[in-house]
Structures are given as structure tokens and as C-alpha cells.
Design a protein around this motif. Structure first.
Motif, mmCIF file in Angstrom:
data_model
loop_
_atom_site.group_PDB
_atom_site.id
_atom_site.type_symbol
_atom_site.label_atom_id
_atom_site.label_comp_id
_atom_site.label_asym_id
_atom_site.label_seq_id
_atom_site.Cartn_x
_atom_site.Cartn_y
_atom_site.Cartn_z
ATOM 1 N N LEU A 72 20.107 -43.334 5.176
ATOM 2 C CA LEU A 72 20.894 -42.935 6.348
ATOM 3 C C LEU A 72 20.124 -41.930 7.194
ATOM 4 C CD1 LEU A 72 24.409 -42.394 4.739
ATOM 5 C CD2 LEU A 72 23.510 -44.448 5.863
ATOM 6 N N ALA A 73 20.143 -42.129 8.505
ATOM 7 C CA ALA A 73 19.446 -41.223 9.417
ATOM 8 C C ALA A 73 20.078 -41.295 10.798
ATOM 9 C CB ALA A 73 17.965 -41.603 9.514
ATOM 10 N N ASN A 74 19.725 -40.347 11.621
ATOM 11 C CA ASN A 74 20.057 -40.328 13.044
ATOM 12 C C ASN A 74 21.535 -40.583 13.346
ATOM 13 O OD1 ASN A 74 17.295 -39.945 13.672
ATOM 14 N ND2 ASN A 74 16.971 -42.118 13.323
ATOM 15 N N PRO A 75 22.419 -39.689 12.867
ATOM 16 C CA PRO A 75 23.841 -39.891 13.159
ATOM 17 C C PRO A 75 24.121 -39.737 14.645
ATOM 18 C CG PRO A 75 23.493 -37.702 12.267
ATOM 19 C CD PRO A 75 22.181 -38.440 12.161
ATOM 20 N N GLY A 76 25.080 -40.525 15.126
ATOM 21 C CA GLY A 76 25.508 -40.411 16.514
ATOM 22 C C GLY A 76 26.237 -39.093 16.730
ATOM 23 N N PRO A 77 26.482 -38.742 17.984
ATOM 24 C CA PRO A 77 27.149 -37.477 18.284
ATOM 25 C C PRO A 77 28.605 -37.484 17.797
ATOM 26 C CG PRO A 77 26.951 -38.802 20.263
ATOM 27 C CD PRO A 77 26.184 -39.508 19.176
ATOM 28 N N ILE A 78 29.110 -36.305 17.545
ATOM 29 C CA ILE A 78 30.511 -36.154 17.177
ATOM 30 C C ILE A 78 31.357 -36.319 18.425
ATOM 31 C CG2 ILE A 78 32.251 -34.540 16.332
ATOM 32 C CD1 ILE A 78 30.033 -33.255 14.643
ATOM 33 N N THR A 79 32.377 -37.153 18.330
ATOM 34 C CA THR A 79 33.335 -37.353 19.413
ATOM 35 C C THR A 79 34.734 -37.226 18.811
ATOM 36 O OG1 THR A 79 33.596 -39.731 19.099
ATOM 37 C CG2 THR A 79 31.750 -39.022 20.496
ATOM 38 N N PRO A 80 35.775 -37.193 19.623
ATOM 39 C CA PRO A 80 37.126 -37.132 19.053
ATOM 40 C C PRO A 80 37.433 -38.304 18.117
ATOM 41 C CG PRO A 80 37.202 -36.594 21.368
ATOM 42 C CD PRO A 80 35.797 -37.068 21.075
ATOM 43 N N HIS A 130 35.454 -42.778 -3.921
ATOM 44 C CA HIS A 130 34.828 -42.477 -2.639
ATOM 45 C C HIS A 130 34.340 -41.039 -2.652
ATOM 46 C CE1 HIS A 130 36.309 -45.900 0.054
ATOM 47 N NE2 HIS A 130 36.501 -46.256 -1.194
ATOM 48 N N ARG A 131 33.216 -40.813 -2.027
ATOM 49 C CA ARG A 131 32.617 -39.486 -1.942
ATOM 50 C C ARG A 131 32.739 -38.964 -0.514
ATOM 51 N NH1 ARG A 131 32.089 -41.294 -6.602
ATOM 52 N NH2 ARG A 131 30.417 -40.787 -8.025
ATOM 53 N N HIS A 132 32.799 -37.661 -0.387
ATOM 54 C CA HIS A 132 32.783 -37.029 0.931
ATOM 55 C C HIS A 132 31.364 -37.132 1.504
ATOM 56 C CE1 HIS A 132 33.353 -34.141 4.123
ATOM 57 N NE2 HIS A 132 32.239 -33.580 3.728
ATOM 58 N N HIS A 133 31.274 -37.352 2.789
ATOM 59 C CA HIS A 133 29.987 -37.304 3.491
ATOM 60 C C HIS A 133 30.276 -36.856 4.917
ATOM 61 C CE1 HIS A 133 26.151 -38.387 5.256
ATOM 62 N NE2 HIS A 133 25.686 -38.552 4.029
ATOM 63 N N PRO A 134 29.510 -35.917 5.453
ATOM 64 C CA PRO A 134 29.801 -35.393 6.791
ATOM 65 C C PRO A 134 29.616 -36.403 7.918
ATOM 66 C CG PRO A 134 27.732 -34.503 5.995
ATOM 67 C CD PRO A 134 28.360 -35.257 4.844
ATOM 68 N N TRP A 135 28.984 -37.535 7.670
ATOM 69 C CA TRP A 135 28.752 -38.519 8.728
ATOM 70 C C TRP A 135 29.753 -39.670 8.708
ATOM 71 C CZ3 TRP A 135 22.729 -39.089 8.093
ATOM 72 C CH2 TRP A 135 22.125 -37.894 8.473
ATOM 73 N N ILE A 136 30.720 -39.669 7.803
ATOM 74 C CA ILE A 136 31.704 -40.748 7.769
ATOM 75 C C ILE A 136 32.430 -40.802 9.114
ATOM 76 C CG2 ILE A 136 33.905 -41.490 6.748
ATOM 77 C CD1 ILE A 136 32.759 -40.671 4.044
ATOM 78 N N GLY A 137 32.503 -42.017 9.659
ATOM 79 C CA GLY A 137 33.123 -42.235 10.971
ATOM 80 C C GLY A 137 32.132 -42.214 12.116
ATOM 81 N N ARG A 138 30.894 -41.826 11.837
ATOM 82 C CA ARG A 138 29.866 -41.761 12.885
ATOM 83 C C ARG A 138 28.904 -42.936 12.765
ATOM 84 N NH1 ARG A 138 27.675 -35.705 12.527
ATOM 85 N NH2 ARG A 138 26.527 -36.336 14.365
ATOM 86 N N THR A 145 17.770 -46.922 7.737
ATOM 87 C CA THR A 145 16.317 -47.022 7.889
ATOM 88 C C THR A 145 15.727 -48.148 7.048
ATOM 89 O OG1 THR A 145 15.924 -45.347 6.170
ATOM 90 C CG2 THR A 145 16.094 -44.574 8.467
ATOM 91 N N ALA A 146 16.459 -48.637 6.055
ATOM 92 C CA ALA A 146 15.968 -49.752 5.238
ATOM 93 C C ALA A 146 15.968 -51.063 6.017
ATOM 94 C CB ALA A 146 16.806 -49.896 3.970
ATOM 95 N N THR A 147 16.904 -51.208 6.961
ATOM 96 C CA THR A 147 17.004 -52.464 7.713
ATOM 97 C C THR A 147 16.751 -52.285 9.209
ATOM 98 O OG1 THR A 147 19.362 -52.190 8.157
ATOM 99 C CG2 THR A 147 18.757 -53.332 6.110
ATOM 100 N N GLY A 148 16.806 -51.039 9.688
ATOM 101 C CA GLY A 148 16.659 -50.781 11.114
ATOM 102 C C GLY A 148 17.939 -51.014 11.902
ATOM 103 N N ARG A 149 19.025 -51.346 11.222
ATOM 104 C CA ARG A 149 20.309 -51.597 11.886
ATOM 105 C C ARG A 149 21.084 -50.291 12.035
ATOM 106 N NH1 ARG A 149 23.264 -55.949 8.353
ATOM 107 N NH2 ARG A 149 24.713 -55.929 10.110
ATOM 108 N N ARG A 150 22.033 -50.290 12.985
ATOM 109 C CA ARG A 150 22.948 -49.173 13.153
ATOM 110 C C ARG A 150 24.362 -49.664 12.883
ATOM 111 N NH1 ARG A 150 21.159 -44.489 14.903
ATOM 112 N NH2 ARG A 150 23.169 -43.761 15.679
ATOM 113 N N GLY A 151 25.156 -48.817 12.269
ATOM 114 C CA GLY A 151 26.545 -49.147 11.988
ATOM 115 C C GLY A 151 27.336 -47.885 11.753
ATOM 116 N N ILE A 152 28.633 -48.031 11.657
ATOM 117 C CA ILE A 152 29.516 -46.898 11.398
ATOM 118 C C ILE A 152 29.587 -46.681 9.895
ATOM 119 C CG2 ILE A 152 31.885 -46.038 11.587
ATOM 120 C CD1 ILE A 152 32.086 -47.907 14.092
ATOM 121 N N LEU A 153 29.320 -45.458 9.472
ATOM 122 C CA LEU A 153 29.438 -45.115 8.058
ATOM 123 C C LEU A 153 30.925 -45.055 7.725
ATOM 124 C CD1 LEU A 153 28.187 -44.272 5.357
ATOM 125 C CD2 LEU A 153 28.219 -41.908 6.201
ATOM 126 N N THR A 154 31.406 -46.035 6.965
ATOM 127 C CA THR A 154 32.832 -46.115 6.661
ATOM 128 C C THR A 154 33.183 -45.506 5.315
ATOM 129 O OG1 THR A 154 32.596 -48.322 5.716
ATOM 130 C CG2 THR A 154 33.156 -48.180 8.067
#
Length: 80
Positions: A62-70, A10-18, A23-32
């Protein structure tokens, strides 16, 4: 070389959990995770929708990450 976070390559990514856009499919999901699929060495993004089946996409899609929340602190893996 990207930093790994565990023995599963597994690699570190700042958007994991968001929530992010695939953009390849137009879907949104949580980067796990960012890790290679079984039997390969190139890492991909693993995304999970709210309910439904996880899918993979290229890191460049990957694009347009959601806001950071707790609950979605960047870099923290979200447990199901």
C-alpha cells in the motif's frame, strides 16, 4: 498484536476508506478492509476499484493514499 475492529478479524488502518496504490500491481483502489482471507490468519489489504471486482494485496504494497475528504475519513469503513 494489531487491534481488531470486529469479529471478522478486521484490523484498524488509518487509510481505510481512502484511495491507495497497490504497488504490486500498479492499480489504485479504495482500501475497504484489512483482514485475513478465509481460511488464513495473515491479514491482507482488501481493495475495491470504482466498479469492478475487489482484490487483495499485502499490507506492504500500500502506498500513496488519496487526500482525506468528508467521504474518506481515515479509519472509517466505506459502505458500498
Amino acid at each position: 498484536m494489531p487491534r481488531t475492529t470486529d469479529s471478522l478479524l478486521h484490523r484498524h488502518h488509518p487509510w481505510i476508506g481512502r484511495t491507495v496504490e497497490d504497488t504490486a500491481t500498479g492499480r489504485r483502489g479504495i482500501l475497504t478492509a484489512v483482514a485475513p482471507p478465509p481460511g488464513t490468519s495473515r491479514p491482507v489489504a482488501w481493495l475495491a476499484p470504482d466498479g469492478g471486482r475487489e482484490w487483495t494485496t499485502s499490507l506492504g504494497a500500500l502506498a500513496n493514499p488519496g487526500p482525506i475528504t468528508p467521504d474518506t475519513h481515515p479509519g472509517q469503513r466505506r459502505d458500498p
